[in-house]
Design an enzyme around this catalytic site. Structure first.
Site, PDB file in Angstrom:
ATOM      1  N   ASP A 447       0.818  -1.203   0.000  1.00  0.00           N
ATOM      2  CA  ASP A 447       0.000   0.000   0.000  1.00  0.00           C
ATOM      3  C   ASP A 447       0.857   1.260   0.000  1.00  0.00           C
ATOM      4  OD1 ASP A 447      -2.685  -0.637  -0.270  1.00  0.00           O
ATOM      5  OD2 ASP A 447      -2.892  -1.208   1.824  1.00  0.00           O
ATOM      6  N   CYS A 494       6.203  -5.753   6.565  1.00  0.00           N
ATOM      7  CA  CYS A 494       5.397  -6.938   6.278  1.00  0.00           C
ATOM      8  C   CYS A 494       4.837  -6.928   4.865  1.00  0.00           C
ATOM      9  CB  CYS A 494       4.268  -7.091   7.293  1.00  0.00           C
ATOM     10  SG  CYS A 494       3.154  -5.672   7.391  1.00  0.00           S
TER      11      CYS A 494
END
Length: 559
Positions: A447, A494
């Protein structure tokens, strides 16, 4: 020998013979409308829809066992498309106008597919989902069996323009030596399923892939991102060699003694065993969305508590980082009032919903997490899509209220480590203020790259921009690391970047304390950490951060 390049999605190689997959059903011209019995065609359509829905439910169950519940939920979305009232009405209108059921299906789906193709990000990916549902109906209506992907010849290399979720979920790793596609990116359904199944795969190769003929000998190198046609003997031997990796159960340190945690990203409890087998130190991202999917109502507090405790029991000496419910964007949940949005990734998702319309679900989840934190193991909780200090403070206040309530009720609990997902430019710019209020930060590079570069993560047209090696993204990562360490917080990553072994030294040099990834890449990343020297890695990172272009950064990493 000819080499084509694309995006490698697994650090695996495979050698085999090409099987081309083209599963579109060819329809001839429709008969004269006067020959059509509308009632009979509607009955055929309903029978086909019932058969398709039953097949989808079976495939979802099979996918849950093989790749996990979160990944398999895509089949739930297909059931929703299958029964969409507007689509049904459009198809039935086409039948009324004199088309047989199969031609009406093709006509009814054409408009929505075209509409989604014009969108960006995960919404554009819905076009593939619609094609999947359309072709499924057409195969039932025309009795066209199509290619049996579950029973391909042993040693097959599957080539296709694109692979849908149901296509990829059928592949048998015992038979399929790998696959490559013309279209697709690292975060597409096909790529995600490939990593879960442990299949060599290269996606987004481009139109040149179509020049490779059926039956040709082919190597798919998912680590180098290469497809090699008619390989010579040395390439064949290298690809056919069974990949042996050292599974390191212990935590790893760099060559000069700096410890870095290497953890697993999980979507379901079914993935715990694989993470443990690959030597994960813990869980760096436990996505909790799967608990809320594929059901008529949300899980209660006790069910969530048991799930979190099971994850903690798998890593008694490690840490389990749980991300609170992250819905919205491309993650619809039927029983929640999720408004439609032209650009859902810029709308109400993540912490915005938890502090707003989903506040009761948020409180229930926090109660379960605080109860789970009181037992053995180390639990950490992080909040998704935080963009402002106010959002974080509100989330922390919610934790404090829940802790006070549990205390009054006499329920055993503990406040776990708290952290923030760094996924937006807003979070980067206030990273120091965020880090001062929590124990850790965790960078979600998928993102973050999307928002920093204004490039939708699943839009092939801007795939090159969705790359964390672009200097703006690298500098956002470096700024976040500096902010965390300046405030005595640890920082992890992550996103997909963390699981790319070619980038491990760079990430060590940037100062990350933890890297979390799909289980299949853990051994390679641990090996990369052990081979890195802090000073050399820091020098590499410094030069990369000073580089003006992605090309320059890529050259540094390659060297």
């Amino acid at each position: 020998m000819r080499t084509l390049t694309g995006t490698g999605v697994t650090p695996l190689s495979g050698l085999g013979r090409v099987v081309w997959y083209a599963d579109e059903v060819e329809l001839g011209d429709p008969p004269d409308p006067s020959e059509i019995d509308a009632d009979a065609e509607r009955a055929r359509l309903e029978d086909a829809r019932s058969t398709a829905e039953a097949d989808l439910e079976s495939e979802r169950e099979r996918a849950e066992e093989r790749v996990g519940e979160e990944e398999a939920e895509v089949f739930g979305a297909h059931v929703q498309f299958l029964n969409d009232p507007q689509l049904r009405e459009d198809i039935e209108d086409a039948i009324e106008e004199g088309l047989p059921a199969e031609h009406a299906v093709r006509e009814g789906f054409s408009g929505p597919i075209e509409q989604f193709e014009g969108m960006e990000g995960r919404m554009a990916e819905r076009a593939d989902d619609l094609r999947d549902v359309r072709d499924r109906l057409l195969r039932v209506l025309t009795d066209a069996g199509g290619t049996d992907l579950a029973n391909l010849p042993e040693g097959s290399i599957l080539l296709a323009e694109r692979l849908t979720p149901s296509d990829t979920a059928k592949l048998d790793p015992e038979r399929v030596a790998g696959f490559a596609t013309v279209l697709g990116g690292r975060t597409s359904h096909a790529a995600i399923f490939a990593r879960s199944l442990g299949l060599p795969a290269v996606v987004g190769v481009g139109d040149d892939l179509q020049d490779i003929e059926e039956g040709a000998e082919l190597v798919v190198d998912g680590e180098a991102g290469e497809v090699i046609a008619d390989p010579d003997e040395s390439v064949r031997e290298r690809a056919a060699t069974i990949r042996e990796v050292e599974i390191r159960r212990e935590r790893v340190e760099t060559a000069d003694g700096r410890g870095i945690e290497v953890a697993a990203n999980l979507g379901t409890l079914a993935e715990l065993e694989g993470a443990v087998e690959q030597g994960a130190d813990g869980v760096g991202l436990f996505r909790t969305e799967f608990l809320f999917l594929d059901r008529e109502s949300p899980p209660d507090e006790d069910e969530q508590y048991e799930t979190y405790r099971e994850a903690l029991s798998a890593f008694p000496d490690g840490r389990v980082v749980v991300r609170t419910l992250d819905v919205g964007g491309d993650k619809p949940i039927p029983y929640l009032d999720l408004p439609e949005s032209e650009n859902p990734f810029l709308g109400e998702r993540g912490i915005r919903r938890s502090l707003g319309p989903d506040s009761e679900l948020f409180e229930s989840q926090l109660r379960a997490l605080l109860r789970a934190a009181a037992g053995e193991g180390s639990l950490a909780v992080m909040f998704p899509l935080v963009s402002t200090v106010e959002e974080l403070e509100s989330a922390i206040e919610a934790v404090e209220r829940v802790a006070d309530d549990l205390e009054r009720e006499g329920v055993e609990h503990a406040v776990p480590e708290l952290g923030v997902m760094v996924e937006t430019p807003g979070a980067v710019f206030v990273a120091e203020e965020l880090a001062a209020r929590v124990d850790f930060l965790s960078i979600g590079t998928n993102d973050l790259a999307q928002y920093v570069m204004a490039a939708a993560r699943d839009d092939d047209r801007v795939a090159d921009l969705h790359d964390p090696l672009h200097p703006p993204v690298l500098r956002a990562i470096a700024r976040s690391v500096e902010a965390a360490h300046a405030n005595d917080a640890w920082i992890g990553m992550c996103g997909e970047m963390a699981g790319d072994p070619a980038l491990t030294e760079l990430l060590v040099g940037l100062g990350l304390d933890e890297l979390s990834m799909s289980a299949v890449t853990i051994p390679d990343v641990k090996a990369g950490v052990a081979e890195s020297e802090t000073d050399a890695a820091a020098a590499l990172a410094k030069e990369a951060l000073e580089s003006p272009t992605k090309h320059a950064v890529t050259n540094l990493v390659d060297q």
